[in-house]
Motif scaffolding. Structure first.
Motif, PDB file in Angstrom:
ATOM      1  N   GLN A 312       0.869  -1.167  -0.033  1.00 39.85           N
ATOM      2  CA  GLN A 312       0.041  -0.197   0.070  1.00 39.85           C
ATOM      3  C   GLN A 312       0.702   1.024  -0.067  1.00 39.85           C
ATOM      4  N   VAL A 313       2.003   1.269   0.796  1.00 30.21           N
ATOM      5  CA  VAL A 313       2.821   2.290   0.763  1.00 30.21           C
ATOM      6  C   VAL A 313       3.332   2.610  -0.615  1.00 30.21           C
ATOM      7  N   ASN A 314       4.018   1.639  -1.208  1.00 34.14           N
ATOM      8  CA  ASN A 314       4.474   1.655  -2.479  1.00 34.14           C
ATOM      9  C   ASN A 314       3.878   2.040  -3.432  1.00 34.14           C
ATOM     10  N   ALA A 315       2.448   1.617  -3.415  1.00 37.22           N
ATOM     11  CA  ALA A 315       1.205   2.335  -4.569  1.00 37.22           C
ATOM     12  C   ALA A 315       1.062   3.658  -4.324  1.00 37.22           C
ATOM     13  N   VAL A 316       0.586   4.148  -2.931  1.00 38.95           N
ATOM     14  CA  VAL A 316       0.752   5.638  -2.858  1.00 38.95           C
ATOM     15  C   VAL A 316       1.888   6.506  -3.352  1.00 38.95           C
ATOM     16  N   ASN A 317       3.101   5.933  -3.004  1.00 37.47           N
ATOM     17  CA  ASN A 317       4.429   6.588  -3.548  1.00 37.47           C
ATOM     18  C   ASN A 317       4.447   6.627  -4.987  1.00 37.47           C
ATOM     19  N   GLU A 318       4.249   5.671  -5.483  1.00 36.23           N
ATOM     20  CA  GLU A 318       4.451   5.268  -6.841  1.00 36.23           C
ATOM     21  C   GLU A 318       3.209   6.095  -7.679  1.00 36.23           C
ATOM     22  N   ALA A 319       2.329   6.789  -6.950  1.00 37.59           N
ATOM     23  CA  ALA A 319       1.248   7.279  -7.755  1.00 37.59           C
ATOM     24  C   ALA A 319       1.666   9.150  -7.727  1.00 37.59           C
ATOM     25  N   GLY A 320       2.480   9.449  -6.908  1.00 33.56           N
ATOM     26  CA  GLY A 320       2.721  11.032  -6.715  1.00 33.56           C
ATOM     27  C   GLY A 320       4.121  11.275  -7.651  1.00 33.56           C
ATOM     28  N   SER A 321       4.618  12.392  -7.374  1.00 33.23           N
ATOM     29  CA  SER A 321       5.868  13.051  -8.112  1.00 33.23           C
ATOM     30  C   SER A 321       6.880  13.253  -6.799  1.00 33.23           C
ATOM     31  N   ASP A 322       7.990  12.826  -7.156  1.00 35.91           N
ATOM     32  CA  ASP A 322       9.388  13.149  -6.033  1.00 35.91           C
ATOM     33  C   ASP A 322       9.824  14.496  -6.144  1.00 35.91           C
ATOM     34  N   ASN A 324      12.185  15.752  -7.495  1.00 36.82           N
ATOM     35  CA  ASN A 324      12.787  16.081  -8.908  1.00 36.82           C
ATOM     36  C   ASN A 324      11.596  16.208 -10.041  1.00 36.82           C
ATOM     37  N   GLY A 325      10.458  16.007  -9.622  1.00 35.59           N
ATOM     38  CA  GLY A 325       9.520  16.007 -10.629  1.00 35.59           C
ATOM     39  C   GLY A 325       9.148  14.707 -11.315  1.00 35.59           C
ATOM     40  N   ASN A 326      10.064  13.702 -10.908  1.00 39.36           N
ATOM     41  CA  ASN A 326       9.854  12.451 -11.596  1.00 39.36           C
ATOM     42  C   ASN A 326       9.067  11.412 -10.907  1.00 39.36           C
ATOM     43  N   PRO A 327       8.202  10.618 -11.441  1.00 40.93           N
ATOM     44  CA  PRO A 327       7.217   9.763 -10.910  1.00 40.93           C
ATOM     45  C   PRO A 327       7.946   8.922  -9.905  1.00 40.93           C
ATOM     46  N   GLY A 328       7.005   8.799  -8.909  1.00 39.80           N
ATOM     47  CA  GLY A 328       7.488   8.252  -7.660  1.00 39.80           C
ATOM     48  C   GLY A 328       7.705   6.620  -7.692  1.00 39.80           C
ATOM     49  N   THR A 329       8.538   6.247  -6.912  1.00 31.14           N
ATOM     50  CA  THR A 329       9.082   4.633  -6.935  1.00 31.14           C
ATOM     51  C   THR A 329       8.780   3.948  -5.663  1.00 31.14           C
ATOM     52  N   ALA A 330       8.780   2.762  -5.631  1.00 34.23           N
ATOM     53  CA  ALA A 330       8.388   1.835  -4.580  1.00 34.23           C
ATOM     54  C   ALA A 330       9.377   2.255  -3.463  1.00 34.23           C
ATOM     55  N   ALA A 356       7.962  10.665  -2.863  1.00 35.51           N
ATOM     56  CA  ALA A 356       6.797  11.231  -3.848  1.00 35.51           C
ATOM     57  C   ALA A 356       5.971  12.157  -2.897  1.00 35.51           C
ATOM     58  N   ALA A 357       6.420  13.356  -2.322  1.00 39.71           N
ATOM     59  CA  ALA A 357       5.357  13.974  -1.451  1.00 39.71           C
ATOM     60  C   ALA A 357       4.245  14.711  -2.308  1.00 39.71           C
ATOM     61  N   ALA A 358       4.689  14.910  -3.467  1.00 41.68           N
ATOM     62  CA  ALA A 358       3.731  15.836  -4.350  1.00 41.68           C
ATOM     63  C   ALA A 358       2.656  15.111  -5.155  1.00 41.68           C
ATOM     64  N   ALA A 359       1.639  15.507  -5.396  1.00 39.31           N
ATOM     65  CA  ALA A 359       0.693  14.729  -6.320  1.00 39.31           C
ATOM     66  C   ALA A 359       1.289  14.667  -7.811  1.00 39.31           C
ATOM     67  N   SER A 360       1.119  13.914  -8.686  1.00 33.70           N
ATOM     68  CA  SER A 360       1.533  13.647  -9.921  1.00 33.70           C
ATOM     69  C   SER A 360       1.326  15.027 -10.684  1.00 33.70           C
ATOM     70  N   GLY A 361       2.549  15.555 -11.049  1.00 32.02           N
ATOM     71  CA  GLY A 361       2.510  16.734 -12.057  1.00 32.02           C
ATOM     72  C   GLY A 361       2.735  17.823 -11.021  1.00 32.02           C
ATOM     73  N   ALA A 362       2.600  18.001  -9.620  1.00 34.03           N
ATOM     74  CA  ALA A 362       2.518  19.015  -8.803  1.00 34.03           C
ATOM     75  C   ALA A 362       4.016  19.348  -8.551  1.00 34.03           C
ATOM     76  N   GLY A 363       4.414  20.607  -7.940  1.00 33.19           N
ATOM     77  CA  GLY A 363       5.396  21.241  -7.506  1.00 33.19           C
ATOM     78  C   GLY A 363       6.246  20.466  -6.432  1.00 33.19           C
TER      79      GLY A 363
END
Length: 473
Positions: A312-322, A324-330, A356-363
């Protein structure tokens, strides 16, 4: 003279009988504190009468030997209850060690005080670190704190899994040791069967039976058994499930060997009897129950916790942006299924920016995805319940199991003590009773000695053909 001769025979038999009875009683006193010794009592028997001129004259009594005072029904009941108590004792001891693995991670099952370290604390610290990062999602130190908390949590899962595996390995060695002891005892019992069956069928085997009874009792402490009395006082012994261990003068050894990653136990025909031994009682039953049932169940629950949480933690992190603006990883490395998840879990990222603290595509200053990750603490993400509730139930189930087995063990030990008292009251040496018997037998012997002296003097007078001789009584 014939009548005097008969009287002489009676009193001589009385002296011999009293002496034999005195020897038996003295032997009881000598062995009063000998482990496994069974009280012996003289076996009295009327001697065949003598008929002279149509008149029968008694020949007194004799002691034909000693008979052990044993109640086989009570003894077998004691052994049966003893093997159940031995099983729960072994199981309780192993489960208390298992409980100790998690004592630093759970509310104590005995005093109710809460711990401050281990899985429970590190689970809270992990979600606390995520909540702290929400206030400053671009803070590198706070991001590092999340990684550190994740590493601590993963380490807790790994440590608990490793300790459970080590406990299984220890029980594995213990089961092998018990098999060795079982084989030694069955060999001894078979040899004693031979010796007992070679004695006079009309005589009590005494010490040999005591030794065999002691061996059978020790055997029943190790493994669940059934026993059948055979002719000539022999004994056939099987496991509770019917695997032959002893048939009169022949023993049948168990063997052990690796199979599917653990030690399995085989009968003399090579049949795998591990499962039946686990439910059969004795120390071996308790050991195998913990190794093959209790610990695997606990391990499975731990694996479920590690797998569901990490997934579950991996799924949430992978849904956001890190950062550096990259897609989150596990965040966690985790196995493809829950099996073995606690042992294999580890932290997949080392760079704090990968959170990946930010939503996908957010700053990088956005914390939307962190909110979703932090909310996992209060969602039914681990087997249909929240992580903390699942962990609490997990710890409680271990405590309840220990408590249940402890209650069973206490009741069984009480029953063993009660049966032991009954056996002792029937078969053990009571020094007061033996002292009374000694006194009675000594008086009887002294009385017979006086009569013997009188008869001796009477016969001497008769043989002297009227020559007057005085004698006193």
């Amino acid at each position: 003279m014939a009548t005097l001769g008969i009287a002489f025979n009676i009193v001589t038999a009385a002296l011999d009988a009293d002496q034999a009875a005195l020897n038996i009683t003295a032997n009881n006193v000598t062995n009063a504190n000998t482990p496994g010794y069974t009280l012996e009592v003289p076996t009295w028997q009327e001697n065949d009468p003598v008929t002279i001129n149509g008149v029968s004259y008694g020949q007194g009594a004799s002691v034909t030997g000693a008979a052990s005072q044993r109640n086989k029904i009570l003894v077998q009941a004691l052994q049966q209850q003893g093997q159940e108590a031995s099983s729960s004792t072994a199981r309780l001891s192993a489960l208390e060690e298992v409980e100790g693995i998690f004592n630093a991670s759970a509310t104590s099952a005995t005093d109710g005080t809460s711990s401050t370290s281990g899985l429970s604390q590190d689970l809270s610290s992990f979600f606390d670190s995520i909540s702290a990062l929400e206030a400053s999602p671009d803070s590198n130190p706070l991001r590092q704190s999340v990684i550190t908390a994740a590493q601590n949590l993963a380490s807790d899962f790994q440590s608990a899994s490793a300790q459970l595996t080590a406990q299984q390995n220890q029980l594995d060695l213990q089961s092998t040791s018990v098999v060795t002891q079982v084989n030694s005892l069955t060999q001894s019992i078979a040899q004693l069967n031979k010796e007992i069956q070679s004695t006079d069928p009309g005589q009590d085997a005494g010490t040999l039976e005591d030794q065999r009874e002691e061996d059978v009792e020790q055997l029943s402490q190790l493994v669940g058994i059934n026993q059948i009395q055979t002719e000539n006082n022999g004994l056939t012994i099987t496991t509770s499930s019917g695997a032959l261990l002893v048939s009169e003068g022949q023993s049948y050894a168990l063997s052990s060997g690796p199979l599917d990653g653990s030690t399995h136990i085989f009968d003399s025909q090579g049949n795998d009897i591990t499962t039946s031994l686990a439910s059969g009682g004795g120390e071996l039953g308790g050991v195998l129950t913990v190794r093959d049932q209790d610990i695997p169940g606990i391990m499975s629950s731990l694996d479920t916790m590690a797998y569901d949480l990490a997934t579950q933690v991996n799924a949430v992190n992978e849904a956001g942006s890190d950062a550096n603006g990259n897609p989150g990883t596990a965040i966690f490395n985790i196995s493809s299924t829950s099996s073995g998840a606690a042992a294999s879990i580890s932290v997949a990222i080392t760079d704090p920016s990968q959170i990946a603290a930010a939503a996908s595509g957010a700053g990088p200053g956005d914390d939307t995805n962190l909110l979703a990750m932090a909310s996992l603490a209060n969602q039914a993400v681990v087997d249909g319940t929240t992580p903390s509730d699942y962990l609490s139930d997990f710890f409680s189930s271990i405590g309840s199991l220990v408590s249940q087995v402890s209650t069973e063990n206490t009741a069984q030990e009480a029953s063993v003590s009660q049966l032991q008292e009954q056996v002792d009251s029937y078969s053990s040496v009571n020094l007061n009773d033996e002292a009374s018997a000694l006194e009675t037998l000594e008086q009887s012997y002294q009385a017979a000695s006086k009569i013997f002296t009188i008869l001796d003097n009477v016969i001497s007078s008769a043989l002297n053909l009227g020559i007057q001789e005085g004698f006193s009584v």
